[in-house]
Design an enzyme around this catalytic site. Structure first.
Site, PDB file in Angstrom:
ATOM      1  N   TYR A  55     126.587  25.771  94.973  1.00  0.00           N
ATOM      2  CA  TYR A  55     124.954  25.818  95.691  1.00  0.00           C
ATOM      3  C   TYR A  55     124.498  24.775  95.864  1.00  0.00           C
ATOM      4  O   TYR A  55     123.269  24.192  94.287  1.00  0.00           O
ATOM      5  CB  TYR A  55     124.943  27.318  95.321  1.00  0.00           C
ATOM      6  N   GLU A  68     121.837  26.218 136.279  1.00  0.00           N
ATOM      7  CA  GLU A  68     120.822  25.661 135.136  1.00  0.00           C
ATOM      8  C   GLU A  68     120.666  25.449 133.620  1.00  0.00           C
ATOM      9  O   GLU A  68     120.998  24.738 132.738  1.00  0.00           O
ATOM     10  CB  GLU A  68     119.454  24.834 135.693  1.00  0.00           C
ATOM     11  N   ASN A  87     124.362  33.471  95.041  1.00  0.00           N
ATOM     12  CA  ASN A  87     124.802  32.602  95.949  1.00  0.00           C
ATOM     13  C   ASN A  87     126.683  33.061  96.534  1.00  0.00           C
ATOM     14  O   ASN A  87     126.814  32.447  97.344  1.00  0.00           O
ATOM     15  CB  ASN A  87     125.686  31.895  94.669  1.00  0.00           C
ATOM     16  N   SER A  97     111.456  30.913 144.833  1.00  0.00           N
ATOM     17  CA  SER A  97     109.894  29.793 144.935  1.00  0.00           C
ATOM     18  C   SER A  97     108.814  31.366 144.938  1.00  0.00           C
ATOM     19  O   SER A  97     109.053  31.010 146.137  1.00  0.00           O
ATOM     20  CB  SER A  97     110.302  28.661 145.753  1.00  0.00           C
ATOM     21  N   LYS A 110     113.953  29.072 149.022  1.00  0.00           N
ATOM     22  CA  LYS A 110     114.668  28.527 147.970  1.00  0.00           C
ATOM     23  C   LYS A 110     115.864  29.604 147.163  1.00  0.00           C
ATOM     24  O   LYS A 110     115.145  30.900 147.495  1.00  0.00           O
ATOM     25  CB  LYS A 110     113.993  27.635 147.408  1.00  0.00           C
ATOM     26  N   GLN A 156     120.210  27.501 102.758  1.00  0.00           N
ATOM     27  CA  GLN A 156     119.949  28.693 103.526  1.00  0.00           C
ATOM     28  C   GLN A 156     119.200  28.013 104.801  1.00  0.00           C
ATOM     29  O   GLN A 156     119.465  29.612 105.283  1.00  0.00           O
ATOM     30  CB  GLN A 156     118.005  28.697 102.850  1.00  0.00           C
ATOM     31  N   HIS A 214     135.530  11.295 140.482  1.00  0.00           N
ATOM     32  CA  HIS A 214     133.614  10.586 140.867  1.00  0.00           C
ATOM     33  C   HIS A 214     132.896  10.927 140.887  1.00  0.00           C
ATOM     34  O   HIS A 214     132.375  10.347 142.472  1.00  0.00           O
ATOM     35  CB  HIS A 214     134.094   9.189 140.629  1.00  0.00           C
TER      36      HIS A 214
HETATM   37  N1  ARG Z   1     118.392  33.020 100.900  1.00  0.00           N
HETATM   38  C1  ARG Z   1     119.534  31.956 100.338  1.00  0.00           C
HETATM   39  C2  ARG Z   1     120.793  31.871 100.952  1.00  0.00           C
HETATM   40  O1  ARG Z   1     120.241  31.922 102.151  1.00  0.00           O
HETATM   41  C3  ARG Z   1     120.328  33.107  98.918  1.00  0.00           C
HETATM   42  C4  ARG Z   1     120.536  32.324  98.025  1.00  0.00           C
HETATM   43  C5  ARG Z   1     119.878  32.107  97.226  1.00  0.00           C
HETATM   44  N2  ARG Z   1     120.819  31.309  96.060  1.00  0.00           N
HETATM   45  C6  ARG Z   1     119.633  30.980  94.627  1.00  0.00           C
HETATM   46  N3  ARG Z   1     120.409  30.640  93.934  1.00  0.00           N
HETATM   47  N4  ARG Z   1     118.483  30.661  94.814  1.00  0.00           N
HETATM   48  O2  ARG Z   1     120.974  30.320 101.127  1.00  0.00           O
END
Ligand code: ARG
Length: 455
Positions: free
Chosen positions: A314, A287, A107, A274, A280, A319, A153
């Site tokens: 977390y 674009e 984490n 083109s 062209k 992810q 404009h």
């Molecule tokens: N691949 C995970 C992410 O991007 C890593 C962390 C995973 N942590 C967990 N407690 N499962 O978040």
């Protein structure tokens, strides 16, 4: 990695939804660098012994070489980049590899590697924006006195200098660069040491890891560290605002390269032909710059929506931060590179610009201003005098500046030759010397200032 309490393996769909290696392998180097710093800190703090630390360092260096050589075995079965590196380390050095994850969790690991990646993306964006600014400053210098119609404009409004127009873009880009810089300053804090969410009982030294990785300081709250992604949102917001403006410059290039305008011609390197219409020269790159904004703005909304409603700390939702951010960075960098190339290479058709500026009564305001000064009329009345001159010019199918003195005096007998003179294109732009105005003298002064700042 968590085999202890599981008997069955994951379902196919479970694996498929969970795996992130395809995406997060892009931050392999950041992850590896952070692991080296973490291991050094663990050794320094005597949390792991010197022998294990030495093996870990050597193993990680081998992995670095494998990554650089393109021989690192990425294996989706190990889910993400963090577990891929750790699994490879175990293959290379044996059980000591298991000590690297002391006082750490994926984490804090993932968000820290991602912070490092986004921080580097800011640096790249800043440099690329600056390159585009430099290209525009050079065009401004060449065209300090080149006259074109200024538009409101999309209608011809007042003559401006092309140099002034280029410098408007430089000013905008300077703010975009500034947004990445300030985002980078804010995100430059180290998440490592937050561990899973609550910190750790090991006697770690977060200051040491933070400074080894170039961060200003460790993040002060472990829950914040693992659950915040506003640094990525900062990047995405800066990218979206920047891309939105780039799309407008793209639009100008698209319009200005039409044969109808013909203000600029893109080099062959930035034009496409083109297969069916031999005449062209299409401005595809402009674009696509315009269109890349869709992805870039989409990524911002995407991550805002991912983050919305996720309670601390977390959650795997996070992810999804990486594909969006990588996509945005790739698109932005392409857009900036293409735009810089187009601007640096384009040729400017000074005659076409001037011709366009002499249509559409672009200097009618100069006549009104003159009436204020010469006849002492309030501007609102002067506007009517000039308006009648425009109406007369329309009936005679000419531009207001082309009226003869007699024609002008049929509108108001008090008008004299000076009234005609002020409607000249040069006279018009040269008169606009107010601070921030379009006069060539202003453009030259601003160019000099920008050249100094961008040195
Ligand atoms: N691949 C995970 C992410 O991007 C890593 C962390 C995973 N942590 C967990 N407690 N499962 O978040």
């Amino acid at each position: 990695m968590w085999g202890g309490r599981f008997e069955g393996g994951p379902a196919k769909a479970m694996e498929a939804i969970n795996v992130s290696l395809e995406i997060d392998q892009r931050m392999a180097m950041e992850d590896l660098t952070a692991s080296l710093a973490h291991a050094a800190m663990l050794a320094e703090q005597k949390i792991i012994n010197a022998e294990d630390a030495g093996k870990i360092r050597a193993g990680l260096e081998t992995i670095r070489q494998e990554l650089e050589a393109g021989t690192f075995p990425f294996r989706a079965a190990y889910e993400d980049i963090h577990m891929n590196i750790e699994a490879r380390l175990a293959e290379l050095i044996g059980p000591a590899a298991g000590r690297l994850h002391t006082a750490r969790s994926r984490n804090d690991q993932v968000v820290n590697s991602f912070r490092m990646w986004v921080r580097a993306a800011c640096v790249r964006a800043e440099a690329m924006i600056e390159a585009l600014m430099k290209a525009l400053v050079l065009r401004a210098e060449e065209h300090a006195a080149t006259i074109m119609p200024g538009f409101t404009h999309y209608q011809s409004a007042q003559p401006v200098t092309f140099g002034h127009h280029c410098l408007a873009w430089v000013e905008m880009l300077a703010r975009h660069k500034d947004r990445f810089e300030s985002a980078r300053a804010r995100m430059n804090e180290c998440a490592l040491g937050a561990a899973a969410l609550a910190g750790t009982g090991f006697p770690i030294n977060r200051q040491m890891t933070a400074s080894a990785l170039g961060f200003e300081r460790p993040m002060r709250n472990s829950l914040d560290a693992v659950s915040s992604r506003d640094f990525a949102l900062d990047y995405l917001a800066a990218a979206a605002i920047c891309a939105t403006d780039l799309s407008r410059l793209g639009e100008e290039i698209v319009v200005w390269t039409t044969p109808q305008y013909g203000f600029i011609r893109l080099s062959d390197a930035f034009s496409t032909g083109s297969s069916i219409m031999p005449q062209k020269r299409n401005p595809d790159a402009a674009e696509l710059v315009r269109a890349k904004t869709g992805r870039i703005n989409g990524a911002l909304i995407g991550l805002l929506t991912v983050m919305k409603g996720v309670a601390l700390s977390y959650a795997k939702d996070f992810q999804e931060d990486k594909p969006l951010t990588f996509e945005s960075a790739d698109s932005l960098e392409l857009a900036l590179a293409a735009m810089t190339g187009m601007i640096a290479d384009m040729s400017v058709n000074v005659d076409a610009m001037r011709k366009a500026a002499s249509h559409g009564h672009a200097t009618a305001t100069d006549l009104a201003d003159h009436v204020v000064r010469a006849l002492g009329l309030p501007f609102r009345e002067a506007h009517h005098v000039a308006g009648r001159a425009v109406a007369l010019a329309d009936t005679l199918h000419k531009n207001v500046a082309e009226l003869s003195l007699a024609e002008l005096q049929s509108v108001d007998p008090r008008l004299d030759a000076q009234a005609l003179a002020v409607m000249g294109l040069e006279a018009s732009v040269e008169s606009r010397k107010s601070e921030g105005g379009t006069a060539p003298a202003n453009v030259r002064r601003e160019v000099a200032a920008w050249k100094e700042r961008l040195k």
